[in-house]
Design a protein around this motif. Sequence first.
Motif, mmCIF file in Angstrom:
data_model
loop_
_atom_site.group_PDB
_atom_site.id
_atom_site.type_symbol
_atom_site.label_atom_id
_atom_site.label_comp_id
_atom_site.label_asym_id
_atom_site.label_seq_id
_atom_site.Cartn_x
_atom_site.Cartn_y
_atom_site.Cartn_z
ATOM 1 N N ASN A 7 43.910 35.307 47.344
ATOM 2 C CA ASN A 7 45.061 36.149 47.232
ATOM 3 C C ASN A 7 45.117 37.095 48.331
ATOM 4 O O ASN A 7 44.262 38.043 48.348
ATOM 5 C CB ASN A 7 44.892 36.858 46.027
ATOM 6 C CG ASN A 7 45.893 37.797 45.458
ATOM 7 O OD1 ASN A 7 46.913 37.710 46.244
ATOM 8 N ND2 ASN A 7 45.652 38.605 44.499
ATOM 9 N N LYS A 9 47.560 39.121 49.040
ATOM 10 C CA LYS A 9 48.131 40.180 48.661
ATOM 11 C C LYS A 9 49.194 40.616 49.794
ATOM 12 O O LYS A 9 49.717 39.658 50.388
ATOM 13 C CB LYS A 9 47.200 41.316 48.554
ATOM 14 C CG LYS A 9 46.287 40.897 47.480
ATOM 15 C CD LYS A 9 45.071 42.212 47.174
ATOM 16 C CE LYS A 9 44.219 41.675 46.254
ATOM 17 N NZ LYS A 9 43.269 42.912 45.573
ATOM 18 N N HIS A 92 48.606 40.045 37.835
ATOM 19 C CA HIS A 92 47.638 40.999 38.542
ATOM 20 C C HIS A 92 47.732 42.302 38.289
ATOM 21 O O HIS A 92 48.777 43.079 37.925
ATOM 22 C CB HIS A 92 47.838 40.869 40.028
ATOM 23 C CG HIS A 92 46.787 41.055 40.769
ATOM 24 N ND1 HIS A 92 46.461 42.318 41.146
ATOM 25 C CD2 HIS A 92 45.662 40.430 41.315
ATOM 26 C CE1 HIS A 92 45.243 42.458 42.021
ATOM 27 N NE2 HIS A 92 44.816 41.284 42.064
ATOM 28 N N GLU A 164 39.719 39.362 35.844
ATOM 29 C CA GLU A 164 39.623 40.478 36.963
ATOM 30 C C GLU A 164 39.379 41.765 36.587
ATOM 31 O O GLU A 164 40.218 42.553 36.467
ATOM 32 C CB GLU A 164 40.797 40.265 37.908
ATOM 33 C CG GLU A 164 41.219 38.972 38.335
ATOM 34 C CD GLU A 164 41.869 39.167 39.754
ATOM 35 O OE1 GLU A 164 41.319 38.615 40.889
ATOM 36 O OE2 GLU A 164 42.840 39.852 40.002
ATOM 37 N N ILE A 169 37.836 45.152 41.299
ATOM 38 C CA ILE A 169 38.759 44.799 42.329
ATOM 39 C C ILE A 169 38.707 45.656 43.596
ATOM 40 O O ILE A 169 38.834 46.943 43.496
ATOM 41 C CB ILE A 169 40.239 44.678 41.903
ATOM 42 C CG1 ILE A 169 40.140 43.406 40.902
ATOM 43 C CG2 ILE A 169 41.201 44.492 42.872
ATOM 44 C CD1 ILE A 169 41.566 43.474 40.294
ATOM 45 N N GLY A 170 38.252 45.181 44.674
ATOM 46 C CA GLY A 170 38.376 46.022 45.860
ATOM 47 C C GLY A 170 37.282 47.250 46.226
ATOM 48 O O GLY A 170 37.275 47.781 47.103
ATOM 49 N N GLY A 209 37.256 39.943 41.810
ATOM 50 C CA GLY A 209 36.857 41.041 41.921
ATOM 51 C C GLY A 209 35.556 41.233 42.921
ATOM 52 O O GLY A 209 34.526 41.161 42.489
ATOM 53 N N SER A 210 36.060 41.573 43.971
ATOM 54 C CA SER A 210 34.785 41.685 45.083
ATOM 55 C C SER A 210 34.026 40.586 45.190
ATOM 56 O O SER A 210 32.623 40.561 45.558
ATOM 57 C CB SER A 210 34.085 42.839 44.742
ATOM 58 O OG SER A 210 35.023 44.311 45.013
ATOM 59 N N LEU A 229 38.882 33.875 42.195
ATOM 60 C CA LEU A 229 40.024 34.517 42.689
ATOM 61 C C LEU A 229 39.655 35.683 43.691
ATOM 62 O O LEU A 229 39.229 36.748 43.401
ATOM 63 C CB LEU A 229 41.148 35.031 41.687
ATOM 64 C CG LEU A 229 42.465 35.768 42.260
ATOM 65 C CD1 LEU A 229 43.316 34.667 42.925
ATOM 66 C CD2 LEU A 229 43.313 35.808 40.773
ATOM 67 N N GLY A 231 40.256 38.280 47.011
ATOM 68 C CA GLY A 231 41.077 39.096 47.938
ATOM 69 C C GLY A 231 40.636 39.223 49.203
ATOM 70 O O GLY A 231 40.855 38.333 49.972
ATOM 71 N N GLY A 232 39.943 40.409 49.292
ATOM 72 C CA GLY A 232 39.399 40.970 50.801
ATOM 73 C C GLY A 232 38.894 39.757 51.414
ATOM 74 O O GLY A 232 39.146 39.775 52.577
HETATM 75 P P1 PGA Z 1 39.129 41.608 45.847
HETATM 76 O O1 PGA Z 1 40.472 41.365 45.056
HETATM 77 O O2 PGA Z 1 38.213 40.355 45.982
HETATM 78 O O3 PGA Z 1 39.589 42.101 47.258
HETATM 79 O O4 PGA Z 1 38.287 42.369 45.011
HETATM 80 C C1 PGA Z 1 40.448 40.470 43.866
HETATM 81 C C2 PGA Z 1 42.061 40.365 43.501
HETATM 82 O O5 PGA Z 1 42.570 41.386 43.458
HETATM 83 O O6 PGA Z 1 42.642 39.245 43.103
#
Ligand code: PGA
Length: 251
Positions: A7, A9, A92, A164, A169-170, A209-210, A229, A231-232
């Motif tokens: 993702n 973003k 999300h 999530e 997350i993040g 989530g991270s 899933l 993100g970063g």
């Molecule tokens: P993250 O984001 O891996 O940066 O924590 C995951 C998400 O928001 O889907």
Amino acid sequence: MKHIIANWKMNKTKEEALSFVQKLSFFLETNNYNKCNISIAPPFVHLPVLYNTNNSFNLIAQNVSVENFGAFTGEVSAAMLKDYVKHVIVGHSERRKYFNETNELLYKKIKILLENSLCPVFCFGESIHARNKGDYLDFIERQLEDVIMLFSQNELSNILLAYEPVWAIGSGSSANELQINEVHTFVRDLIEKKYGSMYAEKIPILYGGSCNSDNTSIILRQPNVDGLLIGGASLSNDHFHQIIQLANSLD
Ligand code: PGA
């Protein structure tokens, strides 16, 4: 088959996106990663560009309008997305938080996706407040009951779930395996109670989530985790390729 979804973003220019997928395609084509289903969810504007360059991974949309067409400036409809994607992320926590998306709205978005033969990737997860208070399972149950559990068995078979926890997350630190196991098992049991074990076993439940290359193996080894899933860590080729490699090496 593990689902590995990047993702992005609101990140990457067209040039950066193209460079990323070029490296990713080379990586996927030179290795045989047949145990993973790899997808990228780029910003809308990159979907046509990436669609025309790619055949080694899937594209996913990050959002969809609740309307089919009309005077809704800035919106993108399911009918437009289906030329490029088969899956769309819905619910999300960033959409819920910054764009006030409610369970009621998310229900409508999922309905419109299913009507357009698109598969929703429905995100849910508790706030830090609910986690600390201890009623996070109730919180999660409500999120599921108010949205995906209003759909029929048949419709449910086209939905993917992504747990999530908002606090992970993040943050740089994911939920631990006990926390992930507890929620994923709870969710599968909920689905089983309403739809039966055949559907409960089949519905993919991803964790987000991270996630990173340090925690990929331990998270994916949990019995009720069907994918990630990310993100970063999905923004860098190196990190993302490492995650794919690890996911593919698990039994
Ligand atoms: P993250 O984001 O891996 O940066 O924590 C995951 C998400 O928001 O889907």
